[in-house]
Design a protein around this motif. Sequence first.
Motif, PDB file in Angstrom:
ATOM      1  N   LEU A 134       0.872  -1.175   0.000  1.00  0.00           N
ATOM      2  CA  LEU A 134       0.000   0.000   0.000  1.00  0.00           C
ATOM      3  C   LEU A 134       0.904   1.218   0.000  1.00  0.00           C
ATOM      4  O   LEU A 134       1.774   1.344   0.866  1.00  0.00           O
ATOM      5  N   ILE A 135       0.731   2.077  -0.987  1.00  0.00           N
ATOM      6  CA  ILE A 135       1.516   3.304  -1.099  1.00  0.00           C
ATOM      7  C   ILE A 135       0.591   4.473  -0.832  1.00  0.00           C
ATOM      8  O   ILE A 135      -0.439   4.624  -1.493  1.00  0.00           O
ATOM      9  N   VAL A 136       0.944   5.295   0.153  1.00  0.00           N
ATOM     10  CA  VAL A 136       0.128   6.456   0.526  1.00  0.00           C
ATOM     11  C   VAL A 136       0.986   7.704   0.390  1.00  0.00           C
ATOM     12  O   VAL A 136       2.056   7.791   0.994  1.00  0.00           O
ATOM     13  N   TYR A 137       0.523   8.657  -0.417  1.00  0.00           N
ATOM     14  CA  TYR A 137       1.193   9.943  -0.553  1.00  0.00           C
ATOM     15  C   TYR A 137       0.365  10.987   0.179  1.00  0.00           C
ATOM     16  O   TYR A 137      -0.833  11.116  -0.063  1.00  0.00           O
ATOM     17  N   ILE A 138       1.001  11.715   1.075  1.00  0.00           N
ATOM     18  CA  ILE A 138       0.294  12.745   1.834  1.00  0.00           C
ATOM     19  C   ILE A 138       0.557  14.076   1.147  1.00  0.00           C
ATOM     20  O   ILE A 138       1.656  14.622   1.227  1.00  0.00           O
ATOM     21  N   GLU A 139      -0.445  14.563   0.453  1.00  0.00           N
ATOM     22  CA  GLU A 139      -0.306  15.793  -0.314  1.00  0.00           C
ATOM     23  C   GLU A 139      -0.335  17.027   0.588  1.00  0.00           C
ATOM     24  O   GLU A 139       0.414  17.976   0.392  1.00  0.00           O
ATOM     25  N   SER A 140      -1.208  17.013   1.571  1.00  0.00           N
ATOM     26  CA  SER A 140      -1.301  18.154   2.489  1.00  0.00           C
ATOM     27  C   SER A 140      -1.794  17.660   3.843  1.00  0.00           C
ATOM     28  O   SER A 140      -2.349  16.579   3.956  1.00  0.00           O
ATOM     29  N   GLY A 141      -1.550  18.466   4.858  1.00  0.00           N
ATOM     30  CA  GLY A 141      -1.962  18.097   6.204  1.00  0.00           C
ATOM     31  C   GLY A 141      -0.968  17.145   6.837  1.00  0.00           C
ATOM     32  O   GLY A 141       0.149  16.964   6.360  1.00  0.00           O
ATOM     33  N   THR A 142      -1.380  16.511   7.904  1.00  0.00           N
ATOM     34  CA  THR A 142      -0.535  15.550   8.604  1.00  0.00           C
ATOM     35  C   THR A 142      -1.339  14.313   8.973  1.00  0.00           C
ATOM     36  O   THR A 142      -2.559  14.364   9.089  1.00  0.00           O
ATOM     37  N   SER A 143      -0.626  13.223   9.150  1.00  0.00           N
ATOM     38  CA  SER A 143      -1.222  11.975   9.613  1.00  0.00           C
ATOM     39  C   SER A 143      -0.343  11.400  10.696  1.00  0.00           C
ATOM     40  O   SER A 143       0.872  11.606  10.703  1.00  0.00           O
ATOM     41  N   THR A 144      -0.949  10.665  11.596  1.00  0.00           N
ATOM     42  CA  THR A 144      -0.198   9.928  12.603  1.00  0.00           C
ATOM     43  C   THR A 144      -0.148   8.479  12.160  1.00  0.00           C
ATOM     44  O   THR A 144      -1.183   7.847  11.970  1.00  0.00           O
ATOM     45  N   LEU A 145       1.052   7.984  11.966  1.00  0.00           N
ATOM     46  CA  LEU A 145       1.283   6.627  11.511  1.00  0.00           C
ATOM     47  C   LEU A 145       1.712   5.788  12.700  1.00  0.00           C
ATOM     48  O   LEU A 145       2.633   6.156  13.426  1.00  0.00           O
ATOM     49  N   HIS A 146       1.039   4.675  12.914  1.00  0.00           N
ATOM     50  CA  HIS A 146       1.366   3.784  14.035  1.00  0.00           C
ATOM     51  C   HIS A 146       2.117   2.573  13.503  1.00  0.00           C
ATOM     52  O   HIS A 146       1.613   1.847  12.659  1.00  0.00           O
ATOM     53  N   VAL A 147       3.333   2.403  13.995  1.00  0.00           N
ATOM     54  CA  VAL A 147       4.164   1.255  13.648  1.00  0.00           C
ATOM     55  C   VAL A 147       4.509   0.553  14.953  1.00  0.00           C
ATOM     56  O   VAL A 147       5.245   1.096  15.776  1.00  0.00           O
ATOM     57  N   GLY A 148       3.948  -0.620  15.162  1.00  0.00           N
ATOM     58  CA  GLY A 148       4.122  -1.298  16.442  1.00  0.00           C
ATOM     59  C   GLY A 148       3.534  -0.445  17.552  1.00  0.00           C
ATOM     60  O   GLY A 148       2.390   0.003  17.462  1.00  0.00           O
ATOM     61  N   ALA A 175       4.205   5.886  17.585  1.00  0.00           N
ATOM     62  CA  ALA A 175       3.424   6.760  16.700  1.00  0.00           C
ATOM     63  C   ALA A 175       4.357   7.805  16.097  1.00  0.00           C
ATOM     64  O   ALA A 175       5.186   8.384  16.798  1.00  0.00           O
ATOM     65  N   TYR A 176       4.230   8.024  14.783  1.00  0.00           N
ATOM     66  CA  TYR A 176       5.023   9.021  14.073  1.00  0.00           C
ATOM     67  C   TYR A 176       4.082  10.005  13.396  1.00  0.00           C
ATOM     68  O   TYR A 176       3.053   9.604  12.852  1.00  0.00           O
ATOM     69  N   THR A 177       4.439  11.269  13.419  1.00  0.00           N
ATOM     70  CA  THR A 177       3.669  12.270  12.686  1.00  0.00           C
ATOM     71  C   THR A 177       4.322  12.467  11.327  1.00  0.00           C
ATOM     72  O   THR A 177       5.508  12.793  11.237  1.00  0.00           O
ATOM     73  N   ILE A 178       3.548  12.243  10.268  1.00  0.00           N
ATOM     74  CA  ILE A 178       4.030  12.353   8.901  1.00  0.00           C
ATOM     75  C   ILE A 178       3.348  13.555   8.269  1.00  0.00           C
ATOM     76  O   ILE A 178       2.120  13.647   8.284  1.00  0.00           O
ATOM     77  N   GLY A 179       4.128  14.463   7.706  1.00  0.00           N
ATOM     78  CA  GLY A 179       3.581  15.691   7.134  1.00  0.00           C
ATOM     79  C   GLY A 179       3.398  15.624   5.635  1.00  0.00           C
ATOM     80  O   GLY A 179       3.636  14.597   4.987  1.00  0.00           O
ATOM     81  N   GLU A 180       2.972  16.754   5.093  1.00  0.00           N
ATOM     82  CA  GLU A 180       2.680  16.835   3.662  1.00  0.00           C
ATOM     83  C   GLU A 180       3.922  16.564   2.816  1.00  0.00           C
ATOM     84  O   GLU A 180       5.054  16.701   3.265  1.00  0.00           O
ATOM     85  N   ASN A 181       3.660  16.127   1.588  1.00  0.00           N
ATOM     86  CA  ASN A 181       4.689  15.788   0.600  1.00  0.00           C
ATOM     87  C   ASN A 181       5.573  14.632   1.037  1.00  0.00           C
ATOM     88  O   ASN A 181       6.755  14.589   0.721  1.00  0.00           O
ATOM     89  N   ASN A 182       5.002  13.690   1.760  1.00  0.00           N
ATOM     90  CA  ASN A 182       5.716  12.478   2.154  1.00  0.00           C
ATOM     91  C   ASN A 182       5.013  11.260   1.580  1.00  0.00           C
ATOM     92  O   ASN A 182       3.801  11.260   1.358  1.00  0.00           O
ATOM     93  N   LEU A 183       5.795  10.224   1.355  1.00  0.00           N
ATOM     94  CA  LEU A 183       5.303   8.969   0.808  1.00  0.00           C
ATOM     95  C   LEU A 183       5.529   7.874   1.847  1.00  0.00           C
ATOM     96  O   LEU A 183       6.611   7.770   2.422  1.00  0.00           O
ATOM     97  N   VAL A 184       4.501   7.066   2.089  1.00  0.00           N
ATOM     98  CA  VAL A 184       4.591   5.966   3.045  1.00  0.00           C
ATOM     99  C   VAL A 184       4.289   4.675   2.290  1.00  0.00           C
ATOM    100  O   VAL A 184       3.317   4.599   1.534  1.00  0.00           O
ATOM    101  N   ILE A 185       5.134   3.673   2.484  1.00  0.00           N
ATOM    102  CA  ILE A 185       4.928   2.375   1.840  1.00  0.00           C
ATOM    103  C   ILE A 185       4.733   1.324   2.920  1.00  0.00           C
ATOM    104  O   ILE A 185       5.596   1.133   3.772  1.00  0.00           O
TER     105      ILE A 185
END
Length: 81
Positions: free
Chosen positions: A42-56, A59-69
């Motif tokens: 699953l590839i998620v590109y965050i164009e704007s805003g922020t998301s909280t990504l939970h890994v184990g 929690a990480y805050t991921i901001g705009e213009n980032n790609l998560v795989i």
Amino acid sequence: MDYVSEKIMDYPVSHEIDFLFCGKAVYYTDHSYGPYIKDSFLIVYIESGTSTLHVGNTAYTIGENNLVIFYPNSGIYYKNT
């Protein structure tokens, strides 16, 4: 650029990689996805805003213009903030 995790592409592939789904989704504040375990990438590109990504348990805050795989069989959970 900061990396939450860097993983070399060592996933065994015995056939071509094809797209299962492709599209654009617009999500608003407080949208969340998961927890879920997918059997595909699953590839998620965050164009704007922020998301909280939970890994184990972290929690990480991921901001705009980032790609998560997300890799197959890995836990997926994120929430827009």
